[in-house]
Design a protein around this motif. Structure first.
Motif, PDB file in Angstrom:
ATOM      1  N   LEU A   1      45.170  43.856  42.881  1.00  0.00           N
ATOM      2  CA  LEU A   1      45.352  43.474  44.281  1.00  0.00           C
ATOM      3  C   LEU A   1      44.887  42.049  44.527  1.00  0.00           C
ATOM      4  CD1 LEU A   1      46.061  44.194  47.193  1.00  0.00           C
ATOM      5  CD2 LEU A   1      43.737  45.124  47.456  1.00  0.00           C
ATOM      6  N   VAL A   2      43.691  41.722  44.030  1.00  0.00           N
ATOM      7  CA  VAL A   2      43.166  40.371  44.224  1.00  0.00           C
ATOM      8  C   VAL A   2      44.044  39.356  43.499  1.00  0.00           C
ATOM      9  CG1 VAL A   2      41.202  38.838  43.783  1.00  0.00           C
ATOM     10  CG2 VAL A   2      40.810  41.175  44.579  1.00  0.00           C
ATOM     11  N   GLY A   3      44.521  39.718  42.295  1.00  0.00           N
ATOM     12  CA  GLY A   3      45.389  38.817  41.536  1.00  0.00           C
ATOM     13  C   GLY A   3      46.694  38.535  42.270  1.00  0.00           C
ATOM     14  N   LEU A   4      47.277  39.571  42.888  1.00  0.00           N
ATOM     15  CA  LEU A   4      48.509  39.384  43.640  1.00  0.00           C
ATOM     16  C   LEU A   4      48.278  38.493  44.857  1.00  0.00           C
ATOM     17  CD1 LEU A   4      51.485  40.074  44.151  1.00  0.00           C
ATOM     18  CD2 LEU A   4      50.713  42.125  45.388  1.00  0.00           C
ATOM     19  N   LEU A   5      47.193  38.767  45.589  1.00  0.00           N
ATOM     20  CA  LEU A   5      46.865  37.943  46.754  1.00  0.00           C
ATOM     21  C   LEU A   5      46.584  36.505  46.351  1.00  0.00           C
ATOM     22  CD1 LEU A   5      44.588  40.413  48.777  1.00  0.00           C
ATOM     23  CD2 LEU A   5      46.966  39.766  49.263  1.00  0.00           C
ATOM     24  N   TRP A   6      45.917  36.342  45.204  1.00  0.00           N
ATOM     25  CA  TRP A   6      45.613  34.994  44.709  1.00  0.00           C
ATOM     26  C   TRP A   6      46.901  34.251  44.372  1.00  0.00           C
ATOM     27  CZ3 TRP A   6      46.572  32.918  39.779  1.00  0.00           C
ATOM     28  CH2 TRP A   6      45.988  31.668  39.539  1.00  0.00           C
ATOM     29  N   PHE A   7      47.840  34.926  43.716  1.00  0.00           N
ATOM     30  CA  PHE A   7      49.102  34.294  43.329  1.00  0.00           C
ATOM     31  C   PHE A   7      49.918  33.882  44.556  1.00  0.00           C
ATOM     32  CE2 PHE A   7      53.624  34.664  42.123  1.00  0.00           C
ATOM     33  CZ  PHE A   7      53.666  33.655  41.168  1.00  0.00           C
TER      34      PHE A   7
ATOM     35  N   VAL B   1      37.423  30.693  40.576  1.00  0.00           N
ATOM     36  CA  VAL B   1      36.083  31.308  40.565  1.00  0.00           C
ATOM     37  C   VAL B   1      36.117  32.653  41.292  1.00  0.00           C
ATOM     38  CG1 VAL B   1      33.719  31.068  41.408  1.00  0.00           C
ATOM     39  CG2 VAL B   1      34.879  29.109  40.346  1.00  0.00           C
ATOM     40  N   VAL B   2      36.812  32.690  42.446  1.00  0.00           N
ATOM     41  CA  VAL B   2      36.943  33.956  43.186  1.00  0.00           C
ATOM     42  C   VAL B   2      37.675  34.989  42.342  1.00  0.00           C
ATOM     43  CG1 VAL B   2      37.966  35.055  45.214  1.00  0.00           C
ATOM     44  CG2 VAL B   2      36.861  32.815  45.424  1.00  0.00           C
ATOM     45  N   LEU B   3      38.735  34.566  41.659  1.00  0.00           N
ATOM     46  CA  LEU B   3      39.479  35.480  40.802  1.00  0.00           C
ATOM     47  C   LEU B   3      38.616  35.988  39.658  1.00  0.00           C
ATOM     48  CD1 LEU B   3      42.326  36.700  40.344  1.00  0.00           C
ATOM     49  CD2 LEU B   3      42.811  34.742  38.863  1.00  0.00           C
ATOM     50  N   GLY B   4      37.814  35.091  39.090  1.00  0.00           N
ATOM     51  CA  GLY B   4      36.900  35.515  38.033  1.00  0.00           C
ATOM     52  C   GLY B   4      35.872  36.513  38.545  1.00  0.00           C
TER      53      GLY B   4
ATOM     54  N   TRP C   1      42.636  48.381  39.701  1.00  0.00           N
ATOM     55  CA  TRP C   1      43.525  48.202  40.859  1.00  0.00           C
ATOM     56  C   TRP C   1      43.005  47.093  41.760  1.00  0.00           C
ATOM     57  CZ3 TRP C   1      48.234  49.836  40.946  1.00  0.00           C
ATOM     58  CH2 TRP C   1      48.603  50.986  40.244  1.00  0.00           C
ATOM     59  N   LEU C   2      41.681  46.959  41.823  1.00  0.00           N
ATOM     60  CA  LEU C   2      41.078  45.880  42.609  1.00  0.00           C
ATOM     61  C   LEU C   2      41.498  44.527  42.055  1.00  0.00           C
ATOM     62  CD1 LEU C   2      39.080  44.787  44.735  1.00  0.00           C
ATOM     63  CD2 LEU C   2      37.259  45.074  43.038  1.00  0.00           C
ATOM     64  N   LEU C   3      41.449  44.404  40.716  1.00  0.00           N
ATOM     65  CA  LEU C   3      41.846  43.147  40.089  1.00  0.00           C
ATOM     66  C   LEU C   3      43.326  42.855  40.344  1.00  0.00           C
ATOM     67  CD1 LEU C   3      41.239  40.735  38.272  1.00  0.00           C
ATOM     68  CD2 LEU C   3      41.773  42.191  36.294  1.00  0.00           C
TER      69      LEU C   3
ATOM     70  N   LEU D   1      33.897  42.150  38.896  1.00  0.00           N
ATOM     71  CA  LEU D   1      33.626  43.315  39.732  1.00  0.00           C
ATOM     72  C   LEU D   1      34.486  44.511  39.330  1.00  0.00           C
ATOM     73  CD1 LEU D   1      32.065  44.418  42.170  1.00  0.00           C
ATOM     74  CD2 LEU D   1      33.923  43.581  43.638  1.00  0.00           C
ATOM     75  N   SER D   2      35.736  44.258  39.013  1.00  0.00           N
ATOM     76  CA  SER D   2      36.618  45.353  38.619  1.00  0.00           C
ATOM     77  C   SER D   2      36.175  45.965  37.292  1.00  0.00           C
ATOM     78  CB  SER D   2      38.064  44.867  38.516  1.00  0.00           C
ATOM     79  OG  SER D   2      38.200  43.890  37.507  1.00  0.00           O
ATOM     80  N   VAL D   3      35.689  45.112  36.383  1.00  0.00           N
ATOM     81  CA  VAL D   3      35.174  45.635  35.112  1.00  0.00           C
ATOM     82  C   VAL D   3      33.928  46.456  35.352  1.00  0.00           C
ATOM     83  CG1 VAL D   3      34.133  44.985  32.904  1.00  0.00           C
ATOM     84  CG2 VAL D   3      36.193  43.807  33.707  1.00  0.00           C
ATOM     85  N   ALA D   4      33.058  45.979  36.228  1.00  0.00           N
ATOM     86  CA  ALA D   4      31.817  46.708  36.507  1.00  0.00           C
ATOM     87  C   ALA D   4      32.087  48.048  37.173  1.00  0.00           C
ATOM     88  CB  ALA D   4      30.903  45.850  37.388  1.00  0.00           C
ATOM     89  N   LEU D   5      33.103  48.095  38.040  1.00  0.00           N
ATOM     90  CA  LEU D   5      33.433  49.323  38.764  1.00  0.00           C
ATOM     91  C   LEU D   5      34.486  50.166  38.045  1.00  0.00           C
ATOM     92  CD1 LEU D   5      33.636  47.907  42.435  1.00  0.00           C
ATOM     93  CD2 LEU D   5      31.723  49.111  41.347  1.00  0.00           C
ATOM     94  N   HIS D   6      34.996  49.662  36.920  1.00  0.00           N
ATOM     95  CA  HIS D   6      36.076  50.342  36.188  1.00  0.00           C
ATOM     96  C   HIS D   6      37.257  50.630  37.114  1.00  0.00           C
ATOM     97  CE1 HIS D   6      33.460  50.839  32.710  1.00  0.00           C
ATOM     98  NE2 HIS D   6      32.519  51.293  33.535  1.00  0.00           N
ATOM     99  N   ASN D   7      37.550  49.665  37.971  1.00  0.00           N
ATOM    100  CA  ASN D   7      38.648  49.808  38.935  1.00  0.00           C
ATOM    101  C   ASN D   7      39.547  48.571  38.822  1.00  0.00           C
ATOM    102  OD1 ASN D   7      40.391  50.163  41.043  1.00  0.00           O
ATOM    103  ND2 ASN D   7      38.830  50.422  42.615  1.00  0.00           N
TER     104      ASN D   7
END
Length: 303
Positions: free
Chosen positions: A249-255, A229-232, A245-247, A237-243
């Motif tokens: 970073l969060v994806g790497l931390l999540w993994f 859910v946090v990853l989603g 890199w945020l996704l 948020l990254s889609v909304a901000l067109h950023n």
């Protein structure tokens, strides 16, 4: 007590044991590294033997391949040479011995931690060395059973393979407490007696040790779903901000967090297995578990 409450309490109790004995987290890493070194040591002779060519050349590896594999034009295709097959079986038993040796050392320290004693990796390894006879006999017995099940699975048709899977599962369940039994040394070096003792604990309790693992898995699944859910949310948020890199970073931390959490839960499940064995074998409730938690995992058969 609800299913969620029991699952959470089981997980929290197991993690509290680890928190007080942090060397339990180091043990699997030491086991992995030592096992890797030993396996590579035994793999080196057939792979790095002199062939007259450089180890970096294709000719060397072609010569090694020809000494290890046979090629036939029939349905069997690629197979092992007799020498390679014999060495493979030898390596199989060596790897089983190494795994059993280090698991005996690990469970010795788990049971010590459940008894309120400090954990020591060196002490665990010394103890495993003192149980070498039981480890050797169990390795040979379990390895032979594993080879027989594998041969049945490979040589029979679909129904036979399904039956081999069922037999393999029954074998794994029956042998679930063999390592703690080796630690306790109650059955000497007799592998059949070890298996009988392990299966006896399951028979006495209707075999419901597996309920505890389901409980830990349930709590782990809830935490995993929460992390998704946090990853989603990060994706939205990254889609909304067109950023993006945020996704990333969060994806790497999540993994990385997922790997660390899975490792932690794996150690916690081994601690819980040790607690279940003490309760089944000696009716001892190690702290911080309580009888209600363990009673819900062990449903004792009425005489």
């Amino acid at each position: 007590m609800s299913k969620f409450q029991r699952s959470w309490l089981l997980l929290k109790s197991s993690l509290s044991i680890i928190a007080r004995n942090k060397q339990l987290l180091v043990f699997p890493i030491v086991i992995f590294l030592c096992t890797l070194v030993i396996i590579l040591f035994f793999l080196a002779p057939p792979l790095l033997r002199p062939t007259g060519y450089s180890y970096l050349s294709a000719q060397h590896w072609q010569a090694i391949s020809q000494s290890l594999f046979t090629h036939s034009g029939g349905r069997q295709g690629v197979g092992f040479t007799g020498a390679a097959l014999a060495y493979g079986v030898f390596l199989y038993f060596v790897s089983m011995f190494v795994a059993t040796f280090f698991n005996v050392a690990f469970y010795h320290e788990i049971l010590a931690a459940l008894g309120g004693q400090p954990v020591s990796i060196a002490r665990g390894l010394r103890f495993a060395a003192s149980r070498w006879q039981a480890i050797v006999t169990w390795t040979l017995f379990a390895g032979l059973v594993g080879l027989i099940i594998k041969m049945i699975e490979q040589r029979l048709d679909l129904v036979g393979r399904i039956m081999a899977k069922i037999i393999g599962l029954a074998w794994s369940v029956a042998a679930v407490f063999v390592i703690p039994i080796i630690v306790r040394g109650e059955q000497g070096a007799n592998p059949v007696a070890m298996l009988r003792k392990s299966a006896g604990c399951l028979k006495k309790t209707w075999g419901e040790a597996l309920i505890g693992y389901v409980g830990l898995a349930f709590a782990n699944t809830l935490i995993l779903l929460g992390s998704i859910v946090v990853l989603g949310g990060a994706l939205a948020l990254s889609v909304a901000l067109h950023n993006f890199w945020l996704l990333a970073l969060v994806g790497l931390l999540w993994f990385l967090s997922l790997i660390a959490w899975s490792y932690l839960v794996g150690v916690a499940s081994q601690v819980y297995k040790g607690a279940l064995y003490l309760y089944a074998a000696d009716a001892v409730v190690p702290e911080p578990y309580n009888q209600e938690m363990l009673d819900m995992a062990w449903k004792f058969k009425k005489s």
